[in-house]
Design an enzyme around this catalytic site. Structure first.
Site, PDB file in Angstrom:
ATOM      1  N   SER B 329      66.574  22.729  15.847  1.00  0.00           N
ATOM      2  CA  SER B 329      67.986  22.323  15.640  1.00  0.00           C
ATOM      3  C   SER B 329      67.832  20.925  16.631  1.00  0.00           C
ATOM      4  O   SER B 329      68.928  20.389  16.611  1.00  0.00           O
ATOM      5  CB  SER B 329      68.787  23.325  15.847  1.00  0.00           C
ATOM      6  OG  SER B 329      68.859  24.313  14.810  1.00  0.00           O
ATOM      7  N   HIS B 374      79.320  29.725   9.109  1.00  0.00           N
ATOM      8  CA  HIS B 374      80.256  28.885   9.919  1.00  0.00           C
ATOM      9  C   HIS B 374      81.554  28.387   9.592  1.00  0.00           C
ATOM     10  O   HIS B 374      82.496  27.940  10.184  1.00  0.00           O
ATOM     11  CB  HIS B 374      79.487  27.325  10.444  1.00  0.00           C
ATOM     12  CG  HIS B 374      78.303  27.766  11.294  1.00  0.00           C
ATOM     13  ND1 HIS B 374      77.168  27.627  10.732  1.00  0.00           N
ATOM     14  CD2 HIS B 374      78.158  28.015  12.355  1.00  0.00           C
ATOM     15  CE1 HIS B 374      76.162  27.880  11.599  1.00  0.00           C
ATOM     16  NE2 HIS B 374      76.617  28.213  12.835  1.00  0.00           N
ATOM     17  N   CYS B 387      75.293  24.135  13.021  1.00  0.00           N
ATOM     18  CA  CYS B 387      75.303  24.426  11.390  1.00  0.00           C
ATOM     19  C   CYS B 387      74.097  24.059  10.489  1.00  0.00           C
ATOM     20  O   CYS B 387      73.805  22.819  10.287  1.00  0.00           O
ATOM     21  CB  CYS B 387      76.549  24.153  10.979  1.00  0.00           C
ATOM     22  SG  CYS B 387      76.724  24.467   8.885  1.00  0.00           S
TER      23      CYS B 387
END
Lengths: 378, 630
Positions: B329, B374, B387
């Site tokens: 991420s 989320h 997310c």
């Protein structure tokens, strides 16, 4: 009577005493002086080449002493005695060579020596004297120039010892033995046509013989043709000796100041390559002096040979005289790069071996042959 | 008849004597000619050869330059080390001597035979090293027995010394014996007398500067190469030239920061890279496990070397420069910037995350990394709380080509241009790349799902820790980019430092200030209320960061990733990138913990400690020598 006269007569007395002594010893004055000067020259150079070793000088003096005794002894021998001795000496030499070949002492990977306890002795040295003696004594009983039968006999006498010595391997000595015999044949008046024919046959044989040479011998010939091709191996000797000679220039670097010799660059510098030490330290002038000494000795010897009486005496004497020159030329030639490197010492200069003794013995014979001449004209 | 024969024979003999003398004369003249040629014509040539014969160059090695940190603290210097050397021709019985040395534990028993061979391969008068780097105790032991070892002696030689041991070895590199490969690329005369050469890292990249110029002195030698004094009057003129010492290198590395980074990473496999975003200075570069550089300087035994190469943890691998991993991420801030730049997202618009993303018309499920939901998130939240569903959709909207073009501005898929060698470019995949790489036509197709994966830094994308640190620096500088550099100056013998100018690289352009601000908010959010909130507590400066978790293996459909049940080697790699202070960054950090699990828990705290060390000059508690449990 003036003072000068006194001195003159004193000098004359001394000279005549010396002449009487020499005559009693059957020695030749001028040749003796020449040999003496050469020996002194040799000792000087050996002292330098050996790294200032007095031991080397002492050993050489010992050998010269031995040689001088042999010289004086042989000078007293009559030509007839030498002639009768020839077959026995030759036979003994061949026998010793066979013994050496069979069970000889292994030194330097070559079988050349016979250990007599006190000294090691090379039987091949005997043949340098025995071959010309026998050859000359044979021609003494035959007509000159030699016919084909004589020639074949002489060839056999020469080839047998050469064949025994060459594979020892000692190409240098074999070459000298061959020269000493061949010179008898040449001086006996072998026709030029025959010489030419033999030379051609020899060239043919050389091509065939190439196959039978040891690798190291072939390599020596190859390297001789192009020493630069193997600068650190076989060519090293020739390259370094040429550097030594060339860098000596006209006047040389001075006694004990040759860097090639003193710093170990020159291999075998007190033995086979001592010619290069002279070239480096005493220059071209030193070498010319050396060559003049040699030429004086050779020409005096040839002169003595011409004065000798009888075929045996003349042939043997001139063979000894000319073989001496062959010695010089082969050594100087190989060190300076004219000839392949074969193990031939520079006569009376190189250190070591029994060649000093045989050489002086040869000169003893030569002087004896001269002093025992029949004075035909008187 | 007899009289006539006599006369005839006399005549033959006389003519032969004449011929013989003629030949003697000709041969003598030939010889004279040869001698004149050698000694007069070519005199100069042979004189020069004989000069060259006896003068040799004795090399005087230059002392190698020191390596300093950015404040001049010595990281690598030289020290005299005592070694045992043996001269064969002075040793009465070589084998016996070596056996007795082994009996004194000064050499190994198994080394006796190979040492004997090495010694015999050298010239008999060479002083051959048989044992390097003796300890004081060993020196003492030998000194007591010295008289028993004829031909063996202690010699002082310069070797590399590492005051901090293994610290920074992957950045500094090491020195080792000059190898055959080296000989091909160095100036051989310049290295005469040099036994050690830089390998890897700074030691290798700045070899020329560190090495200096060797000097020489001419010495008189004999044919065996032994130094001698000339006997006699002639003294040749011997010249000499003093060596020029190598230059000292001033590194950008900050010693306390480096120490903090190494301590913080502890025993984990992984890497830490810290960069000053304003000029590319590499403040810390850690790859763990590491190794002792002095091993190479003294020569490794075979078993020591195979221990290093056979180690499954690969201590010789520079993970910071050469380890290529999926970015996870950490790429999301760049994705978000791309979306903003191409006007594909409304930053204020909230999207609903229920933990799963579907491509239209496909039943394949793209899961949220932690398996959570989320709820409604906007762009800033999506970055801060990482997310996945948000970025699956964004990546799908952007398309692979736009992602590749945009991400390339941050140095992904390309070499950063760091001044030490060996870095890998990683891989920024494109459909074009896939076409060229794969042979089978069905493998050459770029699938839309692969673009989706790219949005969260999975799939084909690989990056090195150095690249991510560089990316963090570019993010912190709002697009300004510099090539990372380990060395920032050279110090000459007078102590004067010549600084090297930072090298700018293209970087990211055309991004509005508002867009930058949004990303910054997202990244600061990550360390305040997001995934890395734990490290944002009690800070005296603000941190912009992003965690990442790179999958080592793919979780099967409908299965949940369970950290505890997966073998340690198959656990995810943990990432953290960040810069601080967030508004005007002075340090950008990338942390990789191999198989560390989640980036937030494994990697982020390490980054915090590195930042603390640099920004607060907080010397780590254990830097003085103690150890701290990671």
């Amino acid at each position: 009577m003036t003072l000068t006269d006194h001195r003159d007569s004193a000098a004359r007395r001394t000279l005549s005493t010396a002449a009487r002594l020499l005559s009693a010893l059957k020695l030749d004055g001028p040749l003796l002086v020449g040999l003496g000067l050469l020996a002194v020259y040799g000792l000087l150079v050996q002292y330098s080449a050996s790294g200032q070793s007095l031991e080397t000088v002492a050993r050489t003096l010992l050998r010269i002493g031995l040689g001088a005794m042999a010289m004086i002894g042989l000078a007293h021998s009559s030509p007839n005695f030498l002639r009768s001795l020839a077959p026995w000496l030759y036979g003994a030499g061949i026998l010793l060579l066979l013994i050496v070949d069979a069970m000889g002492y292994v030194g330097k990977g070559a079988q050349r020596w016979l250990d007599l306890g006190l000294i090691r002795f090379q039987p091949s040295e005997i043949m340098k004297l025995a071959v010309p003696m026998l050859a000359a004594s044979i021609m003494h009983e035959r007509r000159l120039p030699p016919d084909w039968k004589s020639l074949l006999l002489l060839a056999a006498i020469i080839v047998v010892p050469v064949g025994l010595v060459a594979p020892q391997p000692d190409l240098g000595t074999a070459l000298l033995i061959f020269a000493s015999g061949a010179l008898v044949v040449l001086m006996a008046g072998l026709q030029w046509q025959v010489i030419g024919g033999l030379a051609l046959a020899g060239a043919g044989a050389a091509v065939v013989g190439w196959r039978f040479l040891h690798d190291y011998q072939r390599q020596r010939i190859r390297i001789f043709l192009d020493p630069q091709s193997d600068p650190l191996g076989s060519g090293y000797h020739i390259i370094q000796s040429q550097i030594a000679i060339g860098s000596g220039g006209l006047f040389g670097k001075g006694w004990m100041h040759g860097s090639q010799a003193q710093l170990d660059f020159l291999p075998e510098r007190s033995t086979d390559f001592i010619f290069a030490v002279i070239g480096e330290e005493f220059g071209l002038l030193g070498l010319i002096v050396l060559m003049l000494l040699y030429l004086f000795i050779v020409s005096r010897s040839v002169y003595l040979a011409t004065q000798a009486s009888g075929t045996f005496a003349r042939l043997l004497a001139s063979s000894l005289a000319l073989t001496f020159f062959v010695y010089v030329f082969i050594n100087a030639g190989m060190v300076s790069g004219l000839l392949p490197v074969v193990g031939v010492p520079l006569p009376l200069i190189s250190y070591g071996g029994t060649s000093v003794v045989t050489l002086l013995a040869g000169f003893g014979i030569l002087m004896g042959l001269h002093s025992h001449r029949k004075l035909v004209n008187s | 008849m007899r009289i006539k024969d006599q006369w005839n024979e006399q005549r033959i003999y006389a003519s032969r004597t004449f011929a013989a003398l003629l030949i003697v004369g000709v041969l003598s003249l030939t010889l004279l000619g040869k001698l004149v040629y050698l000694q007069i014509v070519r005199y100069e040539y042979y004189l020069e050869l004989s000069q060259g014969n006896r003068v040799r160059l004795d090399p005087l090695p230059a002392s190698r330059g020191l390596i300093l940190d950015r404040r001049g603290r010595v990281l690598v210097d030289n020290e005299p080390a005592f070694q045992l050397e043996l001269i064969r021709e002075q040793t009465p019985n070589l084998n016996d001597t070596l056996q007795r040395l082994a009996a004194l534990n000064l050499i190994n028993h198994e080394d006796v035979e190979p040492l004997g061979r090495i010694i015999h391969a050298r010239r008999s008068f060479d002083s051959v090293p048989i044992r390097l780097r003796l300890s004081d105790e060993e020196i003492g032991r030998f000194a007591v027995h010295r008289h028993e070892f004829e031909g063996v002696d202690l010699k002082a030689r310069q070797t590399r010394h590492y005051p901090y041991g293994e610290l920074g070895v992957h950045a500094l590199g090491y020195v080792a014996a000059v190898s055959e490969d080296d000989i091909g690329r160095i100036d051989r005369p310049g290295y005469a007398g040099t036994t050690l050469i830089g390998k890897l890292g700074v030691e290798s990249a700045y070899e020329t500067q560190l090495h200096g110029l060797n000097g020489y002195s001419q010495i008189l030698v004999n044919a065996q190469g032994r130094s001698v004094k000339f006997q006699g009057a002639y003294q040749p003129e011997l010249r000499s030239e003093a060596p020029v010492a190598g230059k000292d290198l001033v590194l950008a590395l900050d010693l306390p920061t480096q120490q903090a980074a190494e301590l913080a990473l502890g025993e984990h496999r992984g890497a830490v890279v810290a960069i000053d975003p304003a000029n590319g200075d590499v403040l810390a570069l850690v790859s763990h496990p590491d190794f002792d550089p002095s091993l190479f300087g003294r020569g490794l035994t075979r078993s020591e070397y195979s221990q290093l190469t056979d180690n499954p943890d690969k201590p010789l691998l520079n993970r910071a420069l050469r380890g290529a991993y999926p970015s996870g991420s950490t790429i999301k801030p760049v994705m978000a910037l791309a979306g903003l730049s191409y006007h594909l997202v409304d930053p204020a618009k909230r999207q609903f995350c229920d933990g799963v993303f579907h491509l239209p018309g496909s039943r394949h499920m793209y899961r949220e990394g932690k398996g959570g939901k989320h709820g409604a998130v906007d762009l800033v939240d999506a970055i801060a709380r990482s997310c996945d569903v948000y970025f699956y959709g964004l990546a799908s909207q952007l398309g692979v080509d736009r992602i590749a073009t945009f991400a390339a501005q941050f140095g992904l898929g390309a070499l950063t241009g760091i001044d030490i060698s060996g870095e890998k470019p990683g891989l920024l995949p494109t459909p074009e790349w896939k076409r060229q790489t794969y042979k089978r036509p069905q493998d050459q197709i770029w699938y839309p799902g692969e673009t989706v994966n790219l949005g969260v830094g999975q799939g084909y994308l690989t990056v090195t820790p150095l690249q991510l640190a560089h990316m963090a620096a570019v993010l912190g500088e709002r697009g300004r980019s510099f090539q990372p550099r380990v060395v920032m100056g050279e110090r000459d013998a007078t102590g004067k430092v010549a600084p090297l100018a930072p090298v700018a690289s293209p970087g990211a352009t055309g991004i509005s200030a508002e867009d930058w601000a949004l990303i910054l908010r997202g990244m600061v959010g990550a360390t305040t209320y997001g995934t890395a909130a734990a490290i944002g507590k009690d800070t005296r400066y603000s941190i912009a960061g992003k965690t990442g978790t790179a999958q080592v293996y793919t979780v099967a459909q409908n299965a949940k990733y369970n950290e505890k049940t997966v073998a340690e080697r198959l656990r995810d790699h943990a990432w953290f990138i960040g810069f601080a202070p967030a508004e005007a960054p002075r340090i950008a950090v990338c942390v990789l913990v191999e198989n560390g699990g989640f980036g937030a828990s494994a990697a982020a705290p390490i980054a915090r400690r590195v930042m603390d060390a640099y920004l607060l000059e907080r010397v780590p508690a254990a830097a003085a020598g103690g150890s701290e449990k990671p």
